[in-house]
Design a protein around this motif. Structure first.
Motif, PDB file in Angstrom:
ATOM      1  N   UNK A  84       0.845  -1.190   0.000  1.00  0.00           N
ATOM      2  CA  UNK A  84       0.000   0.000   0.000  1.00  0.00           C
ATOM      3  C   UNK A  84       0.883   1.244   0.000  1.00  0.00           C
ATOM      4  N   UNK A  85       0.787   2.048  -1.034  1.00  0.00           N
ATOM      5  CA  UNK A  85       1.550   3.296  -1.006  1.00  0.00           C
ATOM      6  C   UNK A  85       0.887   4.318  -0.099  1.00  0.00           C
ATOM      7  N   UNK A 118      -4.797  -4.282 -18.216  1.00  0.00           N
ATOM      8  CA  UNK A 118      -4.723  -3.732 -16.861  1.00  0.00           C
ATOM      9  C   UNK A 118      -4.193  -2.311 -16.910  1.00  0.00           C
ATOM     10  N   UNK A 127      -7.005  -0.011 -17.842  1.00  0.00           N
ATOM     11  CA  UNK A 127      -8.002   0.189 -16.801  1.00  0.00           C
ATOM     12  C   UNK A 127      -7.427   0.947 -15.622  1.00  0.00           C
ATOM     13  N   UNK A 128      -6.102   0.923 -15.496  1.00  0.00           N
ATOM     14  CA  UNK A 128      -5.476   1.672 -14.406  1.00  0.00           C
ATOM     15  C   UNK A 128      -5.190   3.113 -14.799  1.00  0.00           C
ATOM     16  N   UNK A 129      -5.581   3.520 -15.988  1.00  0.00           N
ATOM     17  CA  UNK A 129      -5.362   4.894 -16.443  1.00  0.00           C
ATOM     18  C   UNK A 129      -3.895   5.285 -16.433  1.00  0.00           C
ATOM     19  N   UNK A 130      -3.024   4.295 -16.591  1.00  0.00           N
ATOM     20  CA  UNK A 130      -1.597   4.590 -16.604  1.00  0.00           C
ATOM     21  C   UNK A 130      -1.272   5.395 -17.864  1.00  0.00           C
ATOM     22  N   UNK A 131      -0.299   6.291 -17.771  1.00  0.00           N
ATOM     23  CA  UNK A 131       0.014   7.117 -18.935  1.00  0.00           C
ATOM     24  C   UNK A 131       1.498   7.082 -19.250  1.00  0.00           C
ATOM     25  N   UNK A 169       1.224  10.739 -10.137  1.00  0.00           N
ATOM     26  CA  UNK A 169       0.212  10.361  -9.141  1.00  0.00           C
ATOM     27  C   UNK A 169      -0.596   9.176  -9.632  1.00  0.00           C
ATOM     28  N   UNK A 170      -1.050   9.253 -10.886  1.00  0.00           N
ATOM     29  CA  UNK A 170      -1.891   8.181 -11.407  1.00  0.00           C
ATOM     30  C   UNK A 170      -1.057   6.951 -11.729  1.00  0.00           C
ATOM     31  N   UNK A 191       1.193   5.821 -10.070  1.00  0.00           N
ATOM     32  CA  UNK A 191       1.467   5.105  -8.825  1.00  0.00           C
ATOM     33  C   UNK A 191       0.362   4.122  -8.484  1.00  0.00           C
ATOM     34  N   UNK A 192      -0.840   4.336  -9.036  1.00  0.00           N
ATOM     35  CA  UNK A 192      -1.984   3.520  -8.632  1.00  0.00           C
ATOM     36  C   UNK A 192      -1.701   2.019  -8.761  1.00  0.00           C
ATOM     37  N   UNK A 212      -0.381  -3.610  -7.181  1.00  0.00           N
ATOM     38  CA  UNK A 212      -0.664  -4.811  -7.955  1.00  0.00           C
ATOM     39  C   UNK A 212       0.556  -5.277  -8.717  1.00  0.00           C
ATOM     40  N   UNK A 213       1.348  -4.302  -9.178  1.00  0.00           N
ATOM     41  CA  UNK A 213       2.508  -4.665  -9.969  1.00  0.00           C
ATOM     42  C   UNK A 213       3.548  -5.393  -9.130  1.00  0.00           C
ATOM     43  N   UNK A 269       3.297  14.082  -7.139  1.00  0.00           N
ATOM     44  CA  UNK A 269       2.370  13.133  -6.533  1.00  0.00           C
ATOM     45  C   UNK A 269       1.612  13.803  -5.393  1.00  0.00           C
TER      46      UNK A 269
END
Lengths: 443, 369, 171, 196, 386
Positions: free
Chosen positions: B37-38, B210, B213-217, B335-336, B338-339, B343-344, B367
């Motif tokens: 958990x961050x 994934x 869906x995680x909005x990673x950029x 920030x995003x 990091x979500x 899971x990673x 962040x």
């Protein structure tokens, strides 16, 4: 040393002391010199490492204290001495204190069998090599004690890692030396060096070749592979990158040193650098002929004249100086290689480190031992050992056949193991099929 | 059978490899991570509310401080948002200057990020030193153009603060000579290196679906195999005038992120070369002379985004018609990105956490905001 | 590159999701006493809060806007409502489509998108932390920037800008 | 020279015995292990004093470098209740029994040894033969080949046994799946269901 | 998705089939090249080998003209006039709001004058964004290149006008091209505002020769033209004196009087001579002066953006008090009680001097004087106690 002191006390001053007193004085004197040499080596090595690695990174490095920053380690040492010594409340005070001492002491012992130059060995044991490694394994106890006594998760973890690593990598180190010991048939370090006289291949036994002092074991296939394996193992024993996992700052802050400060911390550093020096020195001695080199043998030959069978003083001194120079140059070159490696590589993970040691290095060195046996069998043994067919060959022929066979065997072993090892790494990687199949079937 | 207990350990907030004040609560089973958990907010300064009491121009230097590695890119996003809100035209030359600066930023960020990543793997700063060396050169250029190395504050509404100094272009051309050599060298250090492969290959895999869906950029999304680059997907500024490729990864692990970043440096260099060719023909000065800096936009809202080196940086502005923004929202890439960290990292070893975090390439200033 | 305008989306959603789309009332951002700069009408699609999840999934699965980029909250104090802006992108490129939701400031509650878009996790926690919007169904709705004991929602317009129990009342 | 050796011998013996006493009396198990190591060291030094260099070095290598580490690892990996009072009420009885047993074992040695041994007058090469590596190796593969082989087999069996105890099938050992594996698992399960 | 003007390239993860250490050797080669290359210096941006280090205190990088560190005010070398007209544009543009300006008033008419009375920038909170310099319509505020600002005295970073003033000649050394661009307009505007500045208002406060010259000029003008304008304006722009400051001045004057000397207001004080008979009075005065000076110094640092001249006065008082105390201590064959009092006074005076030195960011000369005084006082006290 004994002779010199005996001469000084009993002849020059005429005191007539008993021999045990003189030998006590001699030993104490030698021990004192060695105890002084070790910290100076450490000081110079830290400076050397910082400068070299800075240059590899296009920087300059410490250059403010003294000429070219030479006194920087002295300044650091003064800082270490004057720092507060902190012992954590929850620590085991005595063990916390003993830990660094036990780590440092063996490294000092190891100097006892280190030949600096021709005839310059404090103690010529006939099992010197074994002594060297036996003593080096003692410092693991100190690491364990200090890691445990600190009462800190990171320290204990670091100590466990350090000890596991040391114990694991002692095996390939000793196995690769075993190959050399097979070839030489001796465990005496001095003997080892003497066998590396001559030209190129000492055991070739070719008459009429001048003594160039280049009969280094590294030039044989067996010796080369042993050298590679030994140097990698030495990196791990000395906790150098890429095997500096016990003090991996990005994971477990500073490992077993986490709870140490001041001079106790300094002792760990001292031990580490002295150990590194010794490992480099032993590499230079075993595989690169120690003080052997072009010119040393020649100088000795010049020293011996019909009138003076023990050797002429001046030439002896010159030969000694050249020998020490060769030895130190080789040693520092290997330390430079250590620094170089540190400058270039990242660090392995602890499980990868263990994998590499057990699954790659140990099989490789085992194959190398077999190669060494072939080598010895072909070049040294004869009918008495059941190898009658080599009796008829010329020495050069025997040597050539041995060279080719061992070379092919070692290369084949290296490539085979590298392939198997990298395949194992690949398989383990992305998806664990075994697990997935089991879980799919469970569902 | 040997049994291990689950154990909770804290990595951070003060830890050498958390890239700032950042904490991870890690649950481990032996050495394997079962949960992560961050925890952050240690640097939170309520940037968005500070922005609400400033005028539009006064916010420009504050955007520098979001992601202090890429102040130019941050400036660009904010300037685009305000220009869209007010309707300011940007002269052609100014657009070229902007893109030039932003692409230089991309190179410097990736050089630094790769260096820090390798440092997290335990290398003794050599790669970082090489990256920093190139970064310093680019910062020198920034300094000569904008006056500051990190907090450039170079963009203005309708252009940039000042034109390039005369010695800029020769130095830039020199830099472009060094750049391929540097990138090749970095690749030689990183690409085939067995130790690095062991540490990065198949570590921290983020599969394509994934990742979406995680909005990673940014490079992370592309390393997962999604060819989504805002410069191509929704070309802003003058990005539709340049030829450049979009590198994507095949697997989505740390190694792919390294490769994608290396390739992006090459592509940025390509764009800069095209800029140097086209710049002399560009019309207009460095700033639109009609543009007022003390803007008073009409009531409304706007969302503008750019592809910063770390990913999509968006500014959502709501204006109430006054001199100060009514609402100023930053969509920060770090920030995003990091979500998905938790899971990673699941299923990998503790030592891998540091590497995976390094491969995300976060800046805590962005962040925590 | 898909080019779907907000107007088109509105008509499609009216057709496919009856009752989900609301008519956007003009907003009075600043109180008239401060010199009104005119009402502000949003062009984006305004969604009924309870139907948000339907609308978002419709946008993802039917229209193809799979990428949830941003969730922003705006506090319209004079209109006494909080507006939450969801911004979606199509992975083939093109401009965004936004869904807006208006909530009462007293009891802002929304269905969480995190089960379907894990990337909404931090966005929603941030919205909860700074504005107090409660997302039902969020797996870990805790404060993200401020410490857990913090009272109040600092980005709301009526949060005291100066002087609180941490700094002291004098300032 | 003799006097010096006598003194050193006395000191070393005192160290060995003292350390051994500490091993059995000290409460902390780790401390006991550390004292044990000290005792091992003293013994190695005694060997060195007897000019049995090889044995001394092997003592250090095996006992100090390996066995004591093993003991330390074992202690640290198995958390026991440290610091319990280990002496019982009847410690003197057990001491008596132990002393008696020791006496019984020691008596034949005591009576059967001629203490006034003459100085060894054999060839000077004798110790050389004992500690020479080559001779030792030849001994292992010729004279003592059976002992050597049996010891080797025993150790191998122990090694395999340890592996068997610690081994866990890899697919069962992995309890935590990575993200990619989870995804793959979901896909495979779906595929399996669709087949069913 | 399809992409215009470019391709999607899937990164090639392929590497040598056999991993047997080639990559490691490659890495070693790269590092080796750098090690070999590091024995010479790196010359320009096109090289990636060679030492890059700039050994900072010994060699310095050439800063680009556009470099911005902290804002400073500039004034004209010839006339000594500041370019600033106190228009408040910079204060409005400043994002962290660290610029504080007081506009000067004409002492005769009470009207605002296009010049600043006091100009404060809190360097400790300044973020060097350069917006103030951009906003300034008179080019009076520019970004300095001096960056060695590190200090352990945070309040010392509160920069007043006296600390901020730089001549144009200085600015042209750091940014000649930038100045050339704006020179004409700036000088024209300056001439315009000089015309509207009465007396010596607007001349940088530390340029006493310029002020004196201007005053002579004015006197000459006044002599030429019968209705004398505000030539009697004090050197310091007339601010309102706080009671503490007044007290300080009074005490200083009293101390001076007790010493039997009548120093001129502006001239450096001659060493006061003290007769033994007056010792007590001198002591008393010294104590009072010290107290007052201390208070004044505190007050000036804490509240009021006081004019530098007042600070000077306070310091002067402190110095004088210290001198008086010293004299008293040295010459009076006094009872133990008196000794104590003398010591006390000396200590207080020292403290006051110290406080003045520490809290008021002053020109180095003044600091030195204050310190000297403090040391002298301390020495005197020591001697006496011995």
């Amino acid at each position: 040393m004994y002779d010199v002191i005996n001469h000084l006390i009993n002849t020059v001053f005429g005191l007539g002391w008993p021999s045990w007193a003189i030998s006590l004085i001699a030993y104490l004197l030698v021990a004192t010199i060695l105890f002084l040499v070790a910290p100076f080596q450490m000081l110079f090595l830290t400076y050397f490492e910082r400068r070299a690695i800075a240059q590899m990174q296009d920087r300059i490095g410490p250059n403010r204290v003294g000429p070219q920053g030479l006194f920087q380690p002295v300044a650091d040492g003064v800082k270490m001495f004057t720092k507060e010594d902190i012992v954590p409340d929850a620590a085991d005070k005595w063990v916390h204190l003993i830990g660094p001492c036990v780590v440092v002491a063996p490294t000092m012992f190891m100097f006892a069998v280190l030949p600096w130059g021709p005839g310059m060995v404090p103690l010529d044991m006939n099992i010197g090599l074994l002594f060297f490694f036996a003593i080096s394994s003692v410092s693991a106890v100190g690491l364990m004690a200090s890691g445990w006594a600190s009462n800190n998760k990171f320290a204990l973890l670091g100590a466990m890692r350090a000890v596991a690593q040391m114990v694991s990598y002692e095996i390939p180190a000793v196995l690769s030396l075993l190959a050399i010991v097979l070839v030489t048939g001796s465990l005496s370090i001095v003997d080892l060096i003497h066998q590396q006289a001559g030209l190129f291949i000492s055991s070739a036994d070719v008459p009429g070749i001048p003594d160039l002092g280049l009969g280094w074991f590294v030039f044989t296939p067996v010796g080369f592979l042993a050298f590679i394996a030994f140097f990698i193992a030495a990196l791990a024993e000395g906790e150098r990158t890429p095997f500096d996992i016990p003090e991996a700052d990005s994971e477990i802050v500073a490992g077993y040193m986490t709870e140490y400060s001041g001079m106790k911390f300094g002792l760990f550093y001292l031990a580490q650098y002295v150990l590194n020096f010794l490992l480099c020195a032993i590499t230079a001695i075993i595989f690169f002929g120690g003080w052997q080199g072009p010119g040393v043998g020649w100088l000795y030959a010049q020293a011996i004249t019909p009138t003076n069978p023990d050797g002429n003083g001046l030439f002896n001194v010159l030969a000694g100086m050249l020998g020490v120079f060769y030895f130190l140059a080789k040693t520092y070159f290997f330390f430079f290689v250590m620094v170089w490696v540190r400058g270039a590589y990242a660090r392995l993970r602890i499980d990868q480190l263990m994998d590499f040691g057990w699954k790659f290095l140990i099989p490789l060195t085992l194959v190398n031992v077999i190669s060494a046996a072939i080598w010895v069998g072909l070049t040294k043994w004869g009918a008495a050992e059941g190898l009658a067919f080599v009796e008829g060959w010329a020495p050069l022929m025997r040597w050539g056949v041995a060279f080719v066979i061992t070379l092919l065997l070692n290369i084949a072993a290296y490539i085979f193991l590298a392939r198997v090892y990298s395949q194992a790494q690949d398989e383990r990687a992305r998806l664990d099929n075994e697990v997935l199949e089991r879980l799919t079937n469970v569902a | 059978m040997l049994k291990t207990e689950e154990l909770q350990i804290n990595i951070g907030p003060q830890h050498p490899s958390t890239h700032g004040v950042f904490r991870m609560i890690v649950t481990v089973d032996g050495e394997t991570i079962t949960d992560l958990k961050p925890v952050f907010g240690y640097l939170h300064r309520n940037h968005e509310q500070i922005a609400e009491v400033n005028t539009y121009l006064q916010n420009m230097p504050y955007t520098d401080r979001l992601d202090y590695f890429n102040s130019m890119a941050n400036n660009h996003a904010y300037a685009l948002a305000v220009e869209k809100l007010v309707g300011i035209e940007v002269p052609e030359r100014a657009e070229y200057l902007r893109v030039l600066m932003v692409e230089l930023t991309r190179i410097l960020n990736h050089a630094g990020a790769l260096g820090f990543l390798i440092n997290d793997m335990g290398a003794w700063q050599t790669q970082l030193a090489f990256g920093m060396r190139e970064r310093e050169k680019i910062l020198d250029l920034f300094e000569s153009a904008s006056g500051a190395r990190l907090m450039c504050n170079y963009f203005r509404f309708g252009g940039v603060a000042r034109d390039l100094p005369p010695d800029f272009m020769p130095r830039l051309k020199d830099l472009l000579i060094a750049m391929p050599a540097f990138v090749d060298e970095m690749e030689r250090l990183l690409r085939e290196n067995e130790i690095l492969l062991q540490r990065s290959e198949n570590i921290g895999i983020l599969p394509k679906e994934v990742a979406i869906s995680y909005s990673v950029t940014g490079p992370m999304l592309r390393a997962s195999g999604v060819p989504y680059d805002i410069r191509k997907a929704e070309p802003y500024s003058i990005y539709d005038r340049f030829d450049f490729d979009v590198p994507i990864g095949a697997v989505g692990d740390v190694y792919d992120r390294i490769l994608v970043r290396i390739e992006e440096m090459r592509q940025s260099k390509r764009i800069i070369e095209q800029i140097i060719q086209q710049l002399p023909d560009a019309q207009g000065g460095h700033i639109n002379p009609k543009a007022r800096q003390n803007v008073r936009p009409p009531a409304g809202d706007v969302y503008a985004r750019v592809e910063t080196p770390k990913g999509e940086l968006g500014f959502y502005l709501v204006s109430d018609g006054s001199l100060k923004p009514y609402r100023y929202k930053v969509r920060a890439p770090s920030f995003i990105n990091l979500t998905p960290l938790g899971d990673m990292c699941r299923g990998y070893k503790v030592a891998d956490v540091v590497v995976i975090l390094g491969s995300i390439d976060i800046v805590m200033g962005e962040v925590d905001r | 590159m898909p080019q779907l305008s907000a107007e088109e989306l509105r008509t499609r959603m009216r057709r496919d999701l009856p009752g989900a789309v609301l008519e956007a009332a003009p907003l009075q951002i600043v109180p008239p006493a401060h010199g009104s700069k005119g009402p502000f009408v949003t062009p984006d699609v305004l969604v009924e809060p309870t139907r948000l999840l339907d609308a978002a999934l419709y946008l993802r699965d039917q229209v193809g806007y799979t990428y949830l980029s941003d969730i922003a909250v705006v506090d319209y104090l004079t209109d006494n409502l909080l507006e939450v802006v969801y911004r979606f992108y199509h992975l083939d490129g093109g401009p965004s489509l936004a869904l807006k939701v208006r909530l009462s400031r007293e009891n802002p509650e929304l269905p969480s998108l995190t089960p379907h878009w894990p990337g909404a996790n931090f966005h929603e926690r941030e919205a909860y932390d700074l504005y107090g919007v409660v997302f039902t169904g969020h797996p870990f709705l805790r404060r993200i920037y401020m410490w857990d004991e913090f009272e109040g929602f600092p980005m709301r317009k009526d949060f005291p800008k100066q002087g609180d129990k941490y700094i002291g009342a004098e300032e | 020279m003799d006097l010096l050796i006598q003194i050193i011998f006395g000191l070393l013996s005192a160290l060995v015995i003292g350390a051994a006493m500490m091993v059995v009396t000290v409460r902390n198990v780790i401390h006991a292990a550390l004292w044990l190591i000290a005792s091992f060291f003293g013994v190695a030094a005694l060997y060195l004093l007897l000019e049995a260099e090889f044995i001394a070095v092997v003592q250090v290598l095996v006992y100090v470098g390996a066995i004591s580490i093993l003991i330390l690892f074992a202690i640290m990996l198995t958390r026991s209740n440290e610091g319990d009072r280990l002496l019982t009420k009847y410690w003197w009885a057990s001491a008596l029994i132990a002393l008696g047993l020791f006496g019984v074992a020691f008596l034949p040695t005591f009576t059967g040894t001629t203490w006034n041994m003459p100085q060894p007058t054999g060839p000077a090469g004798t110790p050389e033969v004992l500690s020479g590596v080559e001779e030792l190796g030849r001994g292992f593969v010729s004279e003592f080949v059976l002992h050597f082989e049996i010891a080797g087999v025993l150790l191998t069996v122990a090694l395999i046994g340890a592996i068997v105890i610690a081994f866990e099938e890899r697919s069962r050992r992995r309890r935590v799946l990575t993200l990619a594996e989870e995804l793959e698992l979901r896909k495979r399960r779906q595929a399996a269901e669709s087949v069913d | 998705m399809d992409i215009q003007r470019g391709n999607i390239i899937v990164m090639d993860r392929r590497r040598g089939k056999l991993r047997a250490g080639q990559g490691l050797l490659q890495g070693l080669k790269v590092v080796w090249d750098h090690w070999i290359g590091s024995f010479r210096k790196n010359e320009n941006f096109s090289q990636i080998h060679g030492t890059f280090t700039i050994e900072y205190p010994d060699e310095r990088m050439k800063l680009p003209q556009a470099y911005r560190n902290m804002p400073v005010l500039i004034y004209d070398d010839e006339t000594g006039h500041e370019l600033c007209t106190a228009c408040y544009q910079c204060a409005r543009a400043c994002p962290p709001e660290v610029i504080h300006i007081t506009q000067a008033k004409d002492p005769n008419t009470g009207k605002m004058v296009p010049a600043s009375l006091e100009f404060i920038i809190e360097y400790d909170a300044c973020m060097s964004c350069g917006l103030c310099a951009e906003a300034c319509p008179f080019d009076a505020i520019k970004m300095d290149h001096f960056f060695e600002l590190a200090t352990d005295d945070r309040m010392g970073l509160l920069q007043r006008k006296a600390d901020l003033n730089r001549p144009i000649s200085y600015y042209t050394t750091i940014a000649p091209d930038l100045w050339d661009e704006v020179k004409e307009g700036a000088m024209k505007k300056l001439q315009g505002s000089i015309k509207r500045r009465p007396g010596v208002i607007g001349i940088a406060g530390h340029l006493s020769d310029k002020i004196a010259a201007r005053r002579r000029e004015l006197e000459a003008e006044a002599a030429a033209a019968p209705p004398a304008p505000a030539d009697a304006a004090p050197a310091a722009p007339a601010g309102k004196l706080s009671p503490e400051e007044k007290a300080a001045k009074l005490a200083a004057m009293r101390a001076a009087k007790a010493g039997g000397a009548a120093p001129a207001a502006e001239a450096p004080a001659p060493a006061p001579e003290l007769s033994p008979a007056d010792a007590k009075a001198a002591k008393l005065a010294a104590i009072k002066a010290a107290n007052a000076a201390k208070k004044a110094a505190e007050a000036s640092a804490a509240e009021a953006p006081a004019a530098p001249v007042d600070e000077k006065a306070a310091k002067l008082a402190a110095i004088r008090a210290a001198n008086a105390a010293k004299a008293a201590a040295a010459e009076a064959p006094a009872a133990p009680v008196d000794e104590k009092a003398a010591k006390l006074a000396a200590i207080r005076a020292a403290n006051a001097a110290k406080a003045a030195a520490a809290e008021a960011p002053a020109a180095p000369v003044d600091e030195k004087a204050a310190k000297l005084a403090a040391i002298r006082a301390a020495n005197a006290a020591k001697k006496k106690s011995e």
